[in-house]
Design a protein around this motif. Sequence first.
Motif, short mmCIF file in Angstrom:
data_model
loop_
_atom_site.label_atom_id
_atom_site.label_comp_id
_atom_site.label_asym_id
_atom_site.label_seq_id
_atom_site.Cartn_x
_atom_site.Cartn_y
_atom_site.Cartn_z
N SER A 1 3.84 -8.49 4.25
CA SER A 1 4.05 -7.38 5.13
C SER A 1 4.55 -8.05 6.61
N HIS B 1 6.64 -2.99 8.60
CA HIS B 1 5.89 -2.32 7.60
C HIS B 1 4.49 -1.49 8.15
N SER C 1 2.70 -1.13 4.63
CA SER C 1 2.28 -2.52 4.44
C SER C 1 1.28 -2.55 3.21
N PRO D 1 3.73 -4.57 -0.10
CA PRO D 1 4.41 -3.92 1.06
C PRO D 1 5.78 -3.37 0.64
#
Length: 272
Positions: free
Chosen positions: A71, A75, A81, A94
């Motif tokens: 992530s 994100h 994420s 992610p």
Amino acid sequence: MESLRMIENWPVPTAAAAVVRSDGSTAGSYGPTGHRFPLASVTKPLAAYAALLAVEEGAVELDEPAGPEGSTVRHLLAHTSGLAFDEHRPMAEPGTRRLYSNAGFEVLGDHIAKATDIPFPEYLREAVLEPLGMAATDLPGSPAKDGVSTVDDLARFAAELQAPRLLSRTTLDEATSVAFPGLTGVLPGYGHQRPNDWGLGFEIRDGKSPHWTGASSSPRTFGHFGQSGTFLWVDPEAGAACVALADRPFGPWAVEAWPPLTDAVLAELGAA
């Protein structure tokens, strides 16, 4: 604006609203606009704005690692994420699903605090609130949901979102365009959306149905609503923004009351 008088009929103890034109002027306001309301998730656009300023200042980068493995800051801002709603545990890889996440914004706040060596609420105050004159706004807790503000202060933020002075226009345009297009997910309170489009800290209207904005809202409309009975939207096609704050939790009353208010505001602006 006569349309704002509709909040008189909302089944809430206290409510206030304002409409801000793209030139920063106030088209109308109603109710106790200096009353401080809990913002709930309308905190997120403020937190996102501070994060974007941290990017422009070089403290962090959008594509640097942050949050769970794989992530990035981008994100976290875009709810992709993979973190759960209110738990700091990954639920997806992610970039694969739009999982609306308070935890993601809390991780983001911690990440920026470490990068700047400034507690996130203080960074928000220095970067966003003080420059915009938002003296009645503060963040006593989570950057996901614990902001407190007034209609007057959020009207200043709404003006900034239409004619940015703190951020570059390029950065704001990126933040209010779809990030990670095509992802599906649940819009809290409104069910599964295909796609469930978001920018960087801002929800994008696009063609979502049902939705908390109006039937006449343009697809480019962006903003956020909060579970404390609050919303802020900006409609670039209409050249205006609307802030409405109330002190009754989001529920069926809001689902019924908010879209007609938005449509009435847009109709009045269009007839002006």
